[in-house]
Every structure is written in C-alpha cells, then in structure tokens.
Design an enzyme around this catalytic site. Structure first.
Site, PDB file in Angstrom:
ATOM      1  N   HIS A  56      16.674  -6.164  14.999  1.00 25.59           N
ATOM      2  CA  HIS A  56      17.889  -5.967  14.702  1.00 25.59           C
ATOM      3  C   HIS A  56      18.519  -6.815  13.648  1.00 25.59           C
ATOM      4  O   HIS A  56      18.399  -8.563  14.055  1.00 25.59           O
ATOM      5  CB  HIS A  56      18.729  -5.693  15.492  1.00 25.59           C
ATOM      6  CG  HIS A  56      19.571  -6.462  16.580  1.00 25.59           C
ATOM      7  ND1 HIS A  56      20.651  -7.465  16.391  1.00 25.59           N
ATOM      8  CD2 HIS A  56      18.719  -6.714  17.437  1.00 25.59           C
ATOM      9  CE1 HIS A  56      20.692  -8.177  17.298  1.00 25.59           C
ATOM     10  NE2 HIS A  56      19.144  -8.078  18.075  1.00 25.59           N
ATOM     11  N   CYS A  57      19.724  -7.149  12.856  1.00 22.22           N
ATOM     12  CA  CYS A  57      20.420  -8.209  12.645  1.00 22.22           C
ATOM     13  C   CYS A  57      22.047  -7.301  12.918  1.00 22.22           C
ATOM     14  O   CYS A  57      22.067  -6.503  13.889  1.00 22.22           O
ATOM     15  CB  CYS A  57      20.367  -8.787  11.188  1.00 22.22           C
ATOM     16  SG  CYS A  57      20.206  -6.984   9.729  1.00 22.22           S
ATOM     17  N   ARG A  58      22.969  -8.406  12.510  1.00 23.02           N
ATOM     18  CA  ARG A  58      24.184  -7.616  12.506  1.00 23.02           C
ATOM     19  C   ARG A  58      24.808  -6.058  11.868  1.00 23.02           C
ATOM     20  O   ARG A  58      25.478  -5.318  12.373  1.00 23.02           O
ATOM     21  CB  ARG A  58      25.019  -8.414  11.865  1.00 23.02           C
ATOM     22  CG  ARG A  58      27.088  -7.950  12.337  1.00 23.02           C
ATOM     23  CD  ARG A  58      27.429  -9.451  11.793  1.00 23.02           C
ATOM     24  NE  ARG A  58      27.612  -8.982   9.962  1.00 23.02           N
ATOM     25  CZ  ARG A  58      28.447  -8.763   9.721  1.00 23.02           C
ATOM     26  NH1 ARG A  58      29.939  -9.698  10.093  1.00 23.02           N
ATOM     27  NH2 ARG A  58      28.798  -8.683   8.183  1.00 23.02           N
ATOM     28  N   GLY A  79      22.038  -4.329  10.488  1.00 20.79           N
ATOM     29  CA  GLY A  79      20.328  -3.753  10.340  1.00 20.79           C
ATOM     30  C   GLY A  79      20.496  -3.729   8.632  1.00 20.79           C
ATOM     31  O   GLY A  79      19.593  -2.410   8.226  1.00 20.79           O
TER      32      GLY A  79
END
Length: 188
Positions: free
Chosen positions: A125-127, A129
């Site tokens: 994940h990131c902030r 996605g």
C-alpha cells in the site's frame, strides 16, 4: 531507435488510460491484483480487522513517513497483530528513485507468499494505492514472475485503477531493459 524489448513511458501510459485517454482513480480501498497480493490505500492499511478478514499476513508500506503524502505506520503499529511489516519511505514524485527498493520489495513480497506453506497474503500500500504501491508490485512481477513490464502493468491495471507517475514508469522501463538483456545473455 528502440530495440524490440525497449518500452516507452508513453506506451505504458497508454495501457493505463481508458478508451477516452483518461486515467481513473481507484474505486475501492483494496484489490487483489495477483493471487494473494493486494494493492490498497491508507484506509485498508490502518484497518487491522479488515486486514485480518482478508487473511493478510504481511504489509509493505510504500509510503512510510509522517507527511501528508505518507502513511504513518510502522512495525510497532502492527505489533501484537501477527502481521509482518516492511516500510519504504518513498515519495510520489517523478524524481524519486523507487528503483533502489525494487529488489527488497520483491524479496519481501516473495517471502510473504511462501509464508505458512504458501498461504501468506500481502498488502502493498501507499496513501492511495495508485502510484507507489502498484509500481512495487509490477517490479515484483517482473523480477520474480519473469513478466515483461507491459504484461505486469496490464495485469495489475486489469484488477485496479492505477497511475504510477512517469518517473516510476521510466524506472520500470529501465528494469525491463536490464532484465531482457540478462535473459538474452543467458540464452547464449
């Protein structure tokens, strides 16, 4: 002139847009983009009950940090959950060199998938996605599943709306060139 295995950023962007040439934002918080590999956003990453329902055993945070562009989780956040954590403090900018993390991310994802006799599940994940996390999953597919960049990107895009920035796409193109050159050498 590009060789047969060189791919341009424009060609990759063409794979990411719809018929009208537009990019789409993710419609869900989390999507399974390859068996037992999920790409998601901050909401999913910080929702431990949801991670447990999905069977996630490992979390790769491609946006570790405290700024508004990052997701402030760490191994401490997942302590006592049974979830193994790995963080990468990447910024979603064209000039950030994400490629230096391709191998470590691929290693972590690979270990997650072999966990518990091949029953592990990993959330990357990131902030949102949308850029950092899917770029790392594409690199994993290239490095560990022997896919070329177009195939890997199309596979992830088929399951989730993504839009890696042009800098990350350029780095994936370079990885593709390197891997194709290595394969060519190994043939002879």
């Amino acid at each position: 002139m590009m060789s047969s295995f060189e791919v341009s950023v424009q060609q990759l962007n063409d794979l990411l847009t719809d018929d009208s040439g537009c990019y789409r934002r993710p419609s869900r918080h989390c999507d399974e983009v390859h068996p037992r590999i999920y790409v998601g956003d901050q909401f999913t990453a910080t929702n431990v009950p949801r991670l447990k329902r999905l069977g996630v055993t490992h979390v790769l945070n491609a946006a570790e940090g405290n700024s508004h562009m990052h997701v402030n989780t760490s191994a401490d956040f997942y302590a006592h959950t049974g979830i193994t954590y790995h963080g990468i403090a990447a910024s979603d900018t064209d000039h950030f060199d994400l490629s230096v993390y391709f191998e470590a991310a691929a290693e972590f994802i690979g270990k997650a998938l072999t966990y518990r006799g091949g029953r592990g599940r990993v959330l990357v994940h990131c902030r949102e996605g949308y850029s950092r996390a899917p770029s790392l999953v594409v690199a994993f597919l290239m490095l560990r599943q022997n896919m070329d960049v177009r195939c890997a990107l199309a596979l992830v895009r088929q399951e989730r709306e993504i839009g890696p920035n042009d800098g990350f796409l350029r780095q994936l193109c370079r990885l593709n060139q390197r891997l194709e050159a290595e394969r060519k050498i190994n043939i002879f």
